[in-house]
Design a protein around this motif. Structure first.
Motif, PDB file in Angstrom:
ATOM      1  N   ARG B  19       0.831  -1.201   0.000  1.00  0.00           N
ATOM      2  CA  ARG B  19       0.000   0.000   0.000  1.00  0.00           C
ATOM      3  C   ARG B  19       0.870   1.257   0.000  1.00  0.00           C
ATOM      4  O   ARG B  19       0.630   2.200  -0.748  1.00  0.00           O
ATOM      5  CB  ARG B  19      -0.921  -0.020   1.226  1.00  0.00           C
ATOM      6  CG  ARG B  19      -1.931   1.113   1.240  1.00  0.00           C
ATOM      7  CD  ARG B  19      -2.976   0.897   2.308  1.00  0.00           C
ATOM      8  NE  ARG B  19      -2.359   0.567   3.593  1.00  0.00           N
ATOM      9  CZ  ARG B  19      -2.911  -0.235   4.500  1.00  0.00           C
ATOM     10  NH1 ARG B  19      -4.074  -0.792   4.296  1.00  0.00           N
ATOM     11  NH2 ARG B  19      -2.290  -0.475   5.638  1.00  0.00           N
ATOM     12  N   ALA B  20       1.919   1.232   0.834  1.00  0.00           N
ATOM     13  CA  ALA B  20       2.768   2.415   0.968  1.00  0.00           C
ATOM     14  C   ALA B  20       3.514   2.701  -0.337  1.00  0.00           C
ATOM     15  O   ALA B  20       3.563   3.834  -0.796  1.00  0.00           O
ATOM     16  CB  ALA B  20       3.756   2.217   2.113  1.00  0.00           C
ATOM     17  N   LEU B  21       4.090   1.646  -0.941  1.00  0.00           N
ATOM     18  CA  LEU B  21       4.826   1.845  -2.195  1.00  0.00           C
ATOM     19  C   LEU B  21       3.877   2.315  -3.290  1.00  0.00           C
ATOM     20  O   LEU B  21       4.216   3.165  -4.109  1.00  0.00           O
ATOM     21  CB  LEU B  21       5.532   0.562  -2.621  1.00  0.00           C
ATOM     22  CG  LEU B  21       6.659   0.086  -1.705  1.00  0.00           C
ATOM     23  CD1 LEU B  21       7.272  -1.194  -2.252  1.00  0.00           C
ATOM     24  CD2 LEU B  21       7.737   1.161  -1.558  1.00  0.00           C
ATOM     25  N   LEU B  23       1.073   4.040  -2.884  1.00  0.00           N
ATOM     26  CA  LEU B  23       0.746   5.460  -2.647  1.00  0.00           C
ATOM     27  C   LEU B  23       1.874   6.363  -3.130  1.00  0.00           C
ATOM     28  O   LEU B  23       1.637   7.378  -3.780  1.00  0.00           O
ATOM     29  CB  LEU B  23       0.538   5.690  -1.139  1.00  0.00           C
ATOM     30  CG  LEU B  23      -0.844   5.390  -0.577  1.00  0.00           C
ATOM     31  CD1 LEU B  23      -0.837   5.544   0.944  1.00  0.00           C
ATOM     32  CD2 LEU B  23      -1.873   6.344  -1.189  1.00  0.00           C
ATOM     33  N   LEU B  24       3.096   5.964  -2.803  1.00  0.00           N
ATOM     34  CA  LEU B  24       4.251   6.779  -3.150  1.00  0.00           C
ATOM     35  C   LEU B  24       4.407   6.894  -4.672  1.00  0.00           C
ATOM     36  O   LEU B  24       4.598   7.986  -5.207  1.00  0.00           O
ATOM     37  CB  LEU B  24       5.513   6.169  -2.534  1.00  0.00           C
ATOM     38  CG  LEU B  24       6.826   6.909  -2.790  1.00  0.00           C
ATOM     39  CD1 LEU B  24       6.776   8.321  -2.228  1.00  0.00           C
ATOM     40  CD2 LEU B  24       7.994   6.149  -2.169  1.00  0.00           C
ATOM     41  N   ALA B  27       1.648   8.944  -6.183  1.00  0.00           N
ATOM     42  CA  ALA B  27       1.880  10.363  -5.927  1.00  0.00           C
ATOM     43  C   ALA B  27       2.870  10.947  -6.934  1.00  0.00           C
ATOM     44  O   ALA B  27       2.934  12.149  -7.124  1.00  0.00           O
ATOM     45  CB  ALA B  27       2.392  10.572  -4.496  1.00  0.00           C
ATOM     46  N   HIS B  28       3.664  10.059  -7.546  1.00  0.00           N
ATOM     47  CA  HIS B  28       4.594  10.519  -8.576  1.00  0.00           C
ATOM     48  C   HIS B  28       4.073  10.236  -9.974  1.00  0.00           C
ATOM     49  O   HIS B  28       4.842  10.217 -10.929  1.00  0.00           O
ATOM     50  CB  HIS B  28       5.984   9.910  -8.370  1.00  0.00           C
ATOM     51  CG  HIS B  28       6.707  10.559  -7.244  1.00  0.00           C
ATOM     52  ND1 HIS B  28       6.499  10.193  -5.937  1.00  0.00           N
ATOM     53  CD2 HIS B  28       7.589  11.585  -7.210  1.00  0.00           C
ATOM     54  CE1 HIS B  28       7.235  10.956  -5.151  1.00  0.00           C
ATOM     55  NE2 HIS B  28       7.915  11.802  -5.896  1.00  0.00           N
TER      56      HIS B  28
END
Lengths: 356, 208
Positions: B19-21, B23-24, B27-28
Motif C-alpha cells: 500500500r505504501a509503495l 501510494l508513493l 503520488a509521482h
C-alpha cells in the motif's frame, strides 16, 4: 618390572623426606634423571620445580595417612620439558600394619592429554561458531521483520510529502522528521548486519566420512551421558566433497543433537545411524537416522523456519541455520519420518569438481 | 517522464509495504497494480503499456527469483526491481544475472525507488520498440514467396548473386530480379539493412 613402559619407584616410608630406594628404567627416562642422581633423594624433588605445590602437598598428606593416591599432574623433566603424569602410589605395610614403604607407578599420558585438549579446543571453536551463527541468524531475521514496517512508514511519509507539495509547511516538517528517524533505525539495522555478517564458507576438499567421524568424536561424551550409541554405515569409495569443515560439522552436530533430544523420551535402544551414499555423479547424500519420537506431520513444513521449536528451551535456530549452510554449499537439507519409527534428516552435498 | 502512460506492478506479501509503495508511486504519477502473491501476478493479464515489476524476494508461495525464472520461461519480458529484507549477496548475483535492473535493500529512500523504476520502465520501452520492429519485419517476411525467401536467406548469409545463380542453376538476371523484389518487400534501403532484418526475424542466427 625393570623394563615396562610405566615408571616404577619405591620410597622408604620411615626415613625423613621420603627417599627413593628403587626406580626402574622407565622412571629414569620419564624424569630424565639417572639412577645415581635419584636413589637416596627425596621422591618429591622429581615432580620438577614448577609442579603445582598444592597438588604435591595433597599427595604428601594422602600417603602420610597411609592411604593410596591416584591422580594426574603436570610434571617437569630434568631438562624442564613438561609431561603429564598419571600417578598411583600405594603404601606397603609390614606384619604389624606399619607403613614401611610406598610403591608407585607412573605413566606418561602427555599424548593422550594433548589429543583430549585438541578435541576440547575443536569443540570450543565449534560452539563459538554456532553461538555467533545463531546470533547472526537471529539478528538477520529480526532485521528482516523490522525492515518491512520501516519500508512502509518511509514510503507513507514520502507519499504524504508529495501529496502536500508546496502546502502545509508545518506538516511537511513533521513528515521530514518521520523520514529522518526511519532512516536512523535503518542505519542501526545496517550496522548490526555488518557486525554480524556471515563469513563466507571456506571451501576445501574434504572426506565426508572422516568429517563425520571427527564430529562423532566431539560429541562422544554427550552421547555417553545421554545413553546413545552412534553407528555409521559409510560408503568408503566416496570421492571428496567441496565444503567448509566447521560449517558442515555444525550441521552434523545439530542433526545429531536433535536426534539425542528425539531419543530422550523414547523407549528401547537409543541408536543413531549415520549413513553416507552416492546420489548421482555430482552429489552425495548424508543421512542421520534415529528411532526417536518422529516429527508430527503438521510440524514438517515449519521445521526449517526461524524461531520454530518444539523444545521448551529451544531457540528455533538450529535447523534454519543448518539449512542455510547446506544451501550455501549447493545442497538441500530435508527430513522424512521413518516407516517404523523416528525420523531421518538427510542432506545432499556436491562432490569436489576435481574428483569428477 | 510521461509516467502516466506506464504501469508499475508491485508484488510483496506485506500488505502495508504494498500500500505504501503504491501510494508513493501514484503520488509521482505512475499507475500501480499490487499483488500479494507471485501466482496472482502470473495469472494477471498484462496491459500493453511500458511497465516494470517491483518484486519482493521472499514471498510465501514461490520466491521472487523463481518468479523471475517463470517469467523468462513464458517470455514475458518485464524489467524487475528486486526489493529485499536481507541484502544477501548470492541472491543478488542470481537476480542480476537473470536481468534484474536493481536490487534495493529495505527500507529504501524514495529517490532510490524512483531511479530504479524510471530506469526499468525506460528499459521496457526499448524492449517494446524492439519487439514491435521485430513483429513488423516478421510480417514483411510473410509476404515473400518461397523462392524469394530462399534468395533472402542466401543473400543474408553473404552469398553473391553470381554464386546464388550457380547454386540454383539459373541465370544471374533471375536472381537479380528476386533480390530486387526482396529488397522492395522487406523495405530495405541497403544490403546492410537487409542483413540486419534477417537477424532480427531469426532468418540468420544473430551475432550475439
Amino acid at each position: 618390572m625393570e623394563y615396562t613402559v610405566d615408571g616404577i619407584f619405591i620410597v622408604d616410608a620411615q626415613a625423613q623426606d621420603f627417599p627413593i630406594t628403587y626406580v626402574n628404567q622407565a622412571f629414569q627416562s620419564m624424569t630424565g634423571y639417572a639412577k645415581t642422581e635419584i636413589l637416596g633423594r627425596s621422591y618429591f624433588l622429581f615432580y620438577g620445580v614448577d609442579a603445582d605445590p598444592r597438588l604435591v602437598n595433597e599427595i604428601k598428606g594422602t600417603i602420610s595417612k597411609g592411604e593410596s593416591f591416584h591422580g594426574e599432574m603436570l610434571n617437569f623433566k630434568k631438562n624442564g620439558k613438561k609431561y603429564w603424569n598419571s600417578l598411583r602410589i600405594a603404601p606397603v605395610r609390614d606384619a604389624h600394619g606399619t607403613v614401611t614403604h610406598y610403591i608407585g607407578i607412573q605413566t606418561d599420558i602427555t599424548l593422550m592429554r594433548e589429543k583430549e585438549l585438541e578435541i576440547d579446543e575443536q569443540r570450543e571453536e565449534l560452539l563459538h561458531v554456532t553461538r555467533v551463527g545463531k546470533l547472526a541468524e537471529f539478528v538477520s531475521s529480526l532485521a528482516h521483520e523490522i525492515s518491512q514496517p520501516l519500508t512502509a512508514i518511509l514510503s507513507y511519509a514520502q507519499a504524504a510529502q508529495r501529496m502536500l507539495a508546496n502546502r502545509e509547511p508545518e506538516l511537511q516538517k513533521v513528515l521530514s522528521y518521520i523520514i529522518n528517524d526511519d532512516q536512523r533505525v535503518a542505519e542501526v539495522i545496517k550496522r548490526l548486519r555488518l557486525l554480524l555478517k556471515k563469513s563466507l564458507p571456506e571451501m576445501k576438499a574434504l572426506n565426508i566420512n572422516t568429517l563425520i567421524n571427527e564430529t562423532i568424536m566431539l560429541i562422544a561424551t554427550d552421547a555417553t551421558v545421554r545413553n546413545c550409541v552412534i553407528k555409521t554405515e559409510f560408503d568408503l569409495s566416496l570421492p571428496s566433497i567441496q565444503g567448509d569443515r566447521i560449517q558442515l560439522q555444525q550441521v552434523l552436530l545439530n542433526l545429531i543433537s536433535n536426534s539425542f533430544d528425539a531419543l530422550e523420551s523414547s523407549q528401547g535402544t537409543h541408536e543413531i545411524l549415520i549413513r553416507t551414499l552416492r546420489q548421482d555423479s555430482a552429489t552425495l547424500i548424508v543421512e542421520v537416522k534415529d528411532s526417536g519420537c518422529g516429527i508430527p506431520a503438521q510440524n514438517i513444513p515449519k521445521l526449517f523456519t526461524h524461531f520454530f521449536t518444539s523444545k521448551p528451551d529451544g531457540l528455533g535456530m538450529g535447523l534454519a541455520i543448518s539449512r542455510s549452510i547446506i544451501e550455501a554449499h549447493g545442497g538441500r537439507l530435508e527430513v522424512k519420518n521413518n516407516p517404523d519409527r523416528g525420523a531421518t534428516f538427510y542432506f545432499t552435498i556436491l562432490i569436489n569438481k576435481k574428483d569428477l | 517522464m510521461d509516467s502516466k502512460k506506464s504501469i508499475v506492478y508491485i508484488v510483496d506479501d506485506d500488505v502495508s509495504v504494498c500500500r505504501a509503495l503504491s501510494l508513493l508511486l501514484k503520488a509521482h504519477g505512475f499507475s500501480v497494480q499490487t499483488f500479494s502473491r507471485a501466482q496472482d501476478f502470473l495469472a494477471f493479464k498484462h496491459l500493453k503499456l511500458p511497465s516494470c515489476l517491483v518484486l519482493d524476494i521472499q514471498l510465501p508461495d514461490i520466491n521472487g527469483l523463481e518468479l523471475q525464472e517463470a517469467l523468462a520461461e513464458r517470455q514475458l519480458r518485464i524489467p524487475i526491481v528486486f526489493i529485499t529484507g536481507h541484502g544477501d549477496i548470492p541472491m543478488s548475483v542470481k537476480g542480476m544475472k537473470g536481468g534484474a535492473v536493481d536490487f534495493l535493500t529495505k527500507p529504501f529512500t524514495k529517490k532510490k525507488l524512483l531511479d530504479a523504476v524510471g530506469q526499468a520502465i525506460g528499459k521496457n520501452k526499448i524492449q517494446i520498440k524492439e519487439q514491435a520492429e521485430i513483429s513488423k519485419i516478421k510480417r514483411r517476411v510473410k509476404t515473400l514467396s518461397a523462392r524469394e525467401l530462399e534468395v533472402f536467406r542466401l543473400v543474408a548469409k553473404g552469398m553473391l548473386s553470381k554464386q546464388i545463380a550457380r547454386k540454383r542453376g539459373t541465370v544471374l538476371q533471375t536472381i537479380k530480379i528476386h533480390r530486387g523484389r526482396v529488397m522492395q518487400k522487406m523495405q530495405a534501403k541497403t544490403l546492410t539493412e537487409l542483413i540486419s532484418f534477417a537477424q532480427k526475424a531469426g532468418i540468420t542466427p544473430s551475432r550475439f
